[in-house]
Design an enzyme around this catalytic site. Structure first.
Site, PDB file in Angstrom:
ATOM      1  N   THR A   1      37.291  42.136  44.429  1.00 52.89           N
ATOM      2  CA  THR A   1      37.807  42.233  45.780  1.00 52.89           C
ATOM      3  C   THR A   1      38.640  43.501  45.802  1.00 52.89           C
ATOM      4  O   THR A   1      39.093  43.934  44.749  1.00 52.89           O
ATOM      5  CB  THR A   1      38.757  41.053  46.075  1.00 52.89           C
ATOM      6  OG1 THR A   1      38.109  39.843  45.714  1.00 52.89           O
ATOM      7  CG2 THR A   1      39.151  40.972  47.535  1.00 52.89           C
TER       8      THR A   1
ATOM      9  N   ARG B   1      28.330  31.147  51.994  1.00 57.62           N
ATOM     10  CA  ARG B   1      29.649  30.839  51.416  1.00 57.62           C
ATOM     11  C   ARG B   1      30.691  31.875  51.848  1.00 57.62           C
ATOM     12  O   ARG B   1      30.449  33.074  51.801  1.00 57.62           O
ATOM     13  CB  ARG B   1      29.535  30.813  49.889  1.00 57.62           C
ATOM     14  CG  ARG B   1      30.852  30.618  49.151  1.00 57.62           C
ATOM     15  CD  ARG B   1      31.431  31.947  48.677  1.00 57.62           C
ATOM     16  NE  ARG B   1      32.601  31.717  47.818  1.00 57.62           N
ATOM     17  CZ  ARG B   1      33.376  32.708  47.363  1.00 57.62           C
ATOM     18  NH1 ARG B   1      33.128  33.949  47.679  1.00 57.62           N
ATOM     19  NH2 ARG B   1      34.417  32.436  46.599  1.00 57.62           N
ATOM     20  N   VAL B   2      31.831  31.400  52.284  1.00 53.21           N
ATOM     21  CA  VAL B   2      32.957  32.260  52.618  1.00 53.21           C
ATOM     22  C   VAL B   2      34.095  31.945  51.653  1.00 53.21           C
ATOM     23  O   VAL B   2      34.454  30.785  51.473  1.00 53.21           O
ATOM     24  CB  VAL B   2      33.414  32.027  54.078  1.00 53.21           C
ATOM     25  CG1 VAL B   2      34.696  32.781  54.369  1.00 53.21           C
ATOM     26  CG2 VAL B   2      32.328  32.466  55.042  1.00 53.21           C
ATOM     27  N   GLY B   3      34.616  32.972  51.024  1.00 53.57           N
ATOM     28  CA  GLY B   3      35.741  32.789  50.119  1.00 53.57           C
ATOM     29  C   GLY B   3      37.062  32.993  50.825  1.00 53.57           C
ATOM     30  O   GLY B   3      37.157  32.853  52.053  1.00 53.57           O
ATOM     31  N   ASP B   4      38.072  33.340  50.054  1.00 46.97           N
ATOM     32  CA  ASP B   4      39.410  33.440  50.622  1.00 46.97           C
ATOM     33  C   ASP B   4      39.676  34.765  51.337  1.00 46.97           C
ATOM     34  O   ASP B   4      40.563  34.836  52.178  1.00 46.97           O
ATOM     35  CB  ASP B   4      40.459  33.268  49.510  1.00 46.97           C
ATOM     36  CG  ASP B   4      40.341  34.345  48.438  1.00 46.97           C
ATOM     37  OD1 ASP B   4      39.209  34.656  48.026  1.00 46.97           O
ATOM     38  OD2 ASP B   4      41.381  34.894  48.031  1.00 46.97           O
TER      39      ASP B   4
ATOM     40  N   THR C   1      43.017  38.096  44.986  1.00 44.94           N
ATOM     41  CA  THR C   1      41.670  38.220  44.445  1.00 44.94           C
ATOM     42  C   THR C   1      41.514  37.175  43.354  1.00 44.94           C
ATOM     43  O   THR C   1      42.380  37.024  42.501  1.00 44.94           O
ATOM     44  CB  THR C   1      41.403  39.623  43.882  1.00 44.94           C
ATOM     45  OG1 THR C   1      40.096  39.639  43.293  1.00 44.94           O
ATOM     46  CG2 THR C   1      42.432  40.058  42.846  1.00 44.94           C
ATOM     47  N   GLY C   2      40.423  36.429  43.416  1.00 42.07           N
ATOM     48  CA  GLY C   2      40.247  35.403  42.393  1.00 42.07           C
ATOM     49  C   GLY C   2      39.191  34.410  42.789  1.00 42.07           C
ATOM     50  O   GLY C   2      38.357  34.678  43.655  1.00 42.07           O
ATOM     51  N   THR C   3      39.217  33.260  42.167  1.00 47.57           N
ATOM     52  CA  THR C   3      38.275  32.193  42.506  1.00 47.57           C
ATOM     53  C   THR C   3      38.655  31.686  43.897  1.00 47.57           C
ATOM     54  O   THR C   3      39.567  30.869  44.054  1.00 47.57           O
ATOM     55  CB  THR C   3      38.345  31.054  41.475  1.00 47.57           C
ATOM     56  OG1 THR C   3      39.715  30.792  41.170  1.00 47.57           O
ATOM     57  CG2 THR C   3      37.659  31.451  40.189  1.00 47.57           C
ATOM     58  N   GLY C   4      37.939  32.212  44.882  1.00 50.73           N
ATOM     59  CA  GLY C   4      38.346  32.079  46.279  1.00 50.73           C
ATOM     60  C   GLY C   4      38.585  30.666  46.745  1.00 50.73           C
ATOM     61  O   GLY C   4      39.488  30.398  47.536  1.00 50.73           O
TER      62      GLY C   4
END
Lengths: 354, 290
Positions: free
Chosen positions: A218, A246-249, A269-272
């Protein structure tokens, strides 16, 4: 990833010291280019130098704007735009591919002075998703637009459109093919209008690193301007071989991005999914606002506390209106840097740098 | 031995029209709250009870969600929903999804069957198909828009349904589902499917919001209620009122239903009203519109 977390936590804790200044700077900017398993020796010296140069160039670009009086919002946008154009980062050009072989991009931006915010999810033809997010904020009554509706708005609002092949890079494509093979999923057709595979070679070591570092790649920027206003923005291509829209954070205000002059500006940034379930970005601000914590304590409480307990990985860059900067991450590395008025830019990759 | 108390609250949207009569809606919400409460006392989990209740709200056609949704500017029905389990903090959401009867059920499938939290648009539809969720084959026949209100340019809509519950184990859960208002911009995602904005549940509190969604997103309103309790030492009433007041200062209004970890229910609003009903943990039923 998970197996590494417990071993890494302790060292990451040690390496997340605050970079706060003695006096408040006139302006400041800080950024990240993704977190992950990035360790010394993973990259060739030349590649590492390229990443450091890219981070420094991005910092200098945003800082130049702040120096001449641009708003934090402008600095965040312009800095993310240049990272979106840089194929090294998982945003804009160089974004990862979905399982269907597309680049679906997400971004969000927030103004800490007004709490105005804009976000887009799943756009495929917009060169600069961060600019489209800002247009959603300024030119629509809405905060978030998704999919084809977001692209219709992009046409109306005059955002720069490109053909989807603009975002293509060979190494991301090879990375997708590997990921799909591992999952036993069929490989999509090579996108139209992209170079033939033999024109660019990608070595396996580079792919290995990319998969680890960009599992949650990210880019994100936070800034404070001469007026003392703060802003935050985040842009991403999401995760390799993602399915089902899929939508992340990253495009979620409160999860991947948050900014309020009352507390702080944060980009994550990370595992959303974990960032969403903890509203990581606004949680860091809540620690500042309701508990009166300094920014490093607040960021560490969320990343090394709640996020690590829940089993999530990643990090944040955060800044308060007085220009104090914090990086906090529970992964071995995070591409990151900061630059404050009157100081030299500082760029870091590994956990043991500060 | 589980405690033999439970509580539940439901809402059918904020901002009712003061010139209209909502007796039918209020009676419906009261009945559903009673039925859902009975399910909780019979040992159903908070998650199962709120999904059941929200499905009834979606199917009723009385509210701007599920069957009562209105077409967007492209003439399509795009629906959103989210839910969160306060005990595990797992969550699921779908946004801008067309062609399926129960968005809240799709959100639960995202939570249960994928590593993800949120799916949008065509991808969410592909997932729902793969899950075999019930489709809407003839939208023109199925949907019975509950509102004939057209939004003025720049005006923000209010319609949503939601549920929060504490079950006999003391676990909390929250869910929110919404349809659209006439002429909604295609692809617009409001607060309802956004975890932390329209929906939140943890061990302290479960929250479902309704109102001018963009303001709830900017404030990360549902999560803010929890932060006020966790970090600010506020109780659930102070926390929800404080969150609504902050948004009012920004120019946004709406309402919330919330239940704290001891089962205390609150249903505050800053708009003209909130269609709402609850069963308190002592069994008392409360409802209202304005």
């Amino acid at each position: 990833m998970k197996r590494l977390t417990s071993a890494i936590c302790f060292s990451a804790l040690l390496f997340s010291a605050a970079a706060s200044a003695q006096d408040n700077p006139e302006w400041a900017i800080a950024l990240h280019g993704g977190a992950g398993v990035i360790e010394r020796g993973d990259m060739s010296p030349a590649m590492e130098a390229e990443y450091r140069a890219a981070l420094e160039d991005a910092l200098r670009l945003g800082a130049g704007q702040l120096e001449i009086g641009a708003s934090a919002l402008d600095a965040v946008e312009v800095t993310i735009r240049t990272m979106e154009d840089d194929p090294k980062f998982n945003s804009g050009k160089g974004a990862v591919f979905t399982a269907a072989g597309r680049n679906e991009l997400d971004a969000s931006i927030m103004d800490g002075e007004t709490l105005n915010a804009g976000a887009v999810a799943g756009v495929t033809r917009v060169r600069h998703p961060i600019t489209l997010a800002r247009l959603v904020m300024t030119d629509s009554p809405h905060v978030m637009l998704a999919g084809s509706g977001a692209e219709t708005f992009a046409e109306e609002a005059g955002a720069e459109l490109v053909t989807p092949s603009h975002f293509f890079t060979e190494r991301r494509w090879q990375s997708l093919l590997r990921a799909l093979e591992e999952k036993g999923l069929p490989a999509p057709d090579r996108p139209e209008g992209v170079p033939a595979p033999e024109e660019e070679t990608v070595d396996d070591a580079a792919l290995d690193l990319m998969e680890r570092e960009h599992k949650f790649g990210t880019v994100g920027v936070v800034a404070v301007d001469r007026e003392g206003n703060i802003a935050a923005g985040t842009s991403t291509g999401g995760t390799t071989a993602k399915l089902w829209g899929r939508v992340g954070d990253s495009p979620i205000i409160g999860a991947g991005t948050y900014a309020s002059n009352e507390s702080c500006a944060v980009s994550g940034t990370g595992t959303g999914e974990y960032f969403i379930r903890l509203t990581v970005a606004s949680a860091v601000c809540d620690h500042v606002k309701y508990k009166g914590e300094d920014i490093q304590t607040a960021a560490d409480a969320v990343i090394h506390g709640d996020l690590t307990e829940l089993g999530g990985d990643g990090g944040v860059v955060a800044m308060t209106p007085d220009g104090a900067v914090a990086f906090s991450f529970n992964t071995p590395g995070m591409y990151r840097g900061h630059l404050r008025a009157g100081e030299e830019p500082k760029v870091m990759i590994y956990g043991d740098e500060d | 031995m589980a405690q033999s108390v439970a509580s539940i609250a439901l809402h059918g949207g904020a901002g009712p029209d003061p010139s209209k009569n909502y007796d039918k809606h209020e009676a419906h919400l009261r009945e559903l709250a009673r039925d859902a409460h009975k399910r909780l006392l019979d040992g159903e989990s908070a998650m199962d009870a709120i999904v059941w209740a929200v499905k009834q709200l979606e199917d009723s056609g009385l509210y701007i969600a599920g069957r009562g949704s209105s077409p967007n500017a492209n003439g399509e029905y795009e629906l959103d929903a989210s839910l969160m389990d306060g005990f595990t903090r797992r969550a699921g959401a779908v946004a801008a999804m067309r062609g399926f009867r129960s968005p809240v059920e799709a959100a639960r499938a995202v939570m249960r069957e994928t590593p993800h939290v949120m799916l949008v648009g065509a991808g969410a539809e592909e997932f729902a198909r793969a899950q075999g969720l019930e489709r809407v084959d003839d939208p023109a026949d199925y949907y019975k828009p509950a509102s004939d209100k057209k939004l003025a340019t720049g005006e923000l809509g209010h319609g949503t349904v939601g549920a929060v519950a504490m079950d006999a184990e003391g676990h909390l859960a929250a869910a929110t589902s919404t349809g659209g208002v006439i002429n909604k911009m295609p692809g617009r995602v409001g607060d309802s499917p956004v975890i932390g904005a329209g929906t939140w549940a943890d061990k302290r509190v479960a929250v479902s919001c309704t109102g001018q969604g963009e303001f709830f997103m900017r404030a990360a309103a549902a999560a803010d209620v929890s932060a006020r309790i966790r970090y600010g030492g506020q109780d659930v009433e102070e926390a929800t009122l404080g969150a609504l007041q902050d948004m009012k200062r920004q120019g946004g209004d709406g309402g919330m239903i919330a239940i704290d970890g001891r089962g205390r229910v609150v249903m505050p609003f800053s708009s003209s009203g909130l269609k709402r009903a609850c069963v308190h943990k002592d069994g008392r039923v409360e409802s209202g519109v304005f």
